[in-house]
Enzyme design. Structure first.
Site, PDB file in Angstrom:
ATOM      1  CG  HIS A 113      -5.738  -2.340  -1.025  1.00 56.04           C
ATOM      2  ND1 HIS A 113      -4.958  -3.075  -0.564  1.00 56.04           N
ATOM      3  CD2 HIS A 113      -5.763  -0.951  -0.954  1.00 56.04           C
ATOM      4  CE1 HIS A 113      -4.032  -2.123   0.099  1.00 56.04           C
ATOM      5  NE2 HIS A 113      -4.311  -0.953  -0.529  1.00 56.04           N
ATOM      6  CD  GLU A 114      -7.138   1.353  -3.448  1.00 60.16           C
ATOM      7  OE1 GLU A 114      -7.244   2.402  -2.776  1.00 60.16           O
ATOM      8  OE2 GLU A 114      -6.231   0.849  -3.641  1.00 60.16           O
ATOM      9  CG  HIS A 124      -7.039   2.583   1.567  1.00 62.20           C
ATOM     10  ND1 HIS A 124      -6.495   2.940   2.553  1.00 62.20           N
ATOM     11  CD2 HIS A 124      -6.595   2.110   0.718  1.00 62.20           C
ATOM     12  CE1 HIS A 124      -5.091   2.449   2.350  1.00 62.20           C
ATOM     13  NE2 HIS A 124      -5.169   1.946   1.126  1.00 62.20           N
ATOM     14  CB  CYS A 142      -0.696  -0.054   1.119  1.00 59.51           C
ATOM     15  SG  CYS A 142      -2.003   1.229   1.453  1.00 59.51           S
TER      16      CYS A 142
END
Length: 163
Positions: free
Chosen positions: A142-143, A146, A99
């Site tokens: 993953h995004e 976030h 990341c």
């Protein structure tokens, strides 16, 4: 130019990386997308995805290198107000993820193989529902993590505690 938000050597996580993203109002979509593109484009040369909070924004917006993309978004696709519709029951297995916010580190993360999401496109006007699998599904998840204030370091801890 906005600075990339990263975790400091002390291990302190900046508050913005723990912030749950706010949905983008339709009336503000064009402005938010333009602001995000201006802040994010510089960092995308070394990445497959980037969330708004990684460039200091509190809005629910991210970009990713996934298929399909159009000539308008190439090589990055922009997702506004993305929500999960469903995920597969099958996991993709343990995979080392890195990341931009955790420079020089990687974490083993288990994720569903497939995800279906609903989002607004880069115009903020067209609602889209798409299913992603494999690496694309991993990037999307993953995004979206976030934007929920979750880091890959949290996901590895979660996985290790379930063993």
């Amino acid at each position: 130019m906005a600075r990339l938000v990263t975790i400091k050597k002390s291990g302190r996580v900046p508050n913005i990386l723990r912030h749950t993203a706010n949905d983008v109002l339709i009336t503000d979509a064009n402005r938010i997308v333009a602001k995000f593109r201006a802040r994010a484009t510089l960092y995308m040369k070394d990445a497959v995805g980037l969330a708004g909070n990684q460039v200091g924004m509190k809005e629910n917006i991210f970009m990713a290198k996934v298929l399909p993309y159009s000539h308008y978004t190439r090589p990055f696709k922009i997702f506004v107000n993305a929500t999960t519709v469903s995920v597969s029951l099958y996991e993709s297995g343990n995979f080392a993820e890195s990341c931009l916010s955790l420079p020089g580190q990687s974490y083993n993360v288990v994720r569903p193989k497939e995800i279906t999401i609903r989002y607004l496109d880069y115009t903020g006007m067209v609602e889209v529902e798409e299913t992603y699998s494999g690496l694309d599904a991993r990037i999307i998840q993953h995004e979206m993590d976030h934007l929920a204030g979750v880091l890959i370091s949290d996901k590895e801890k979660e996985y290790n505690s379930e063993k």
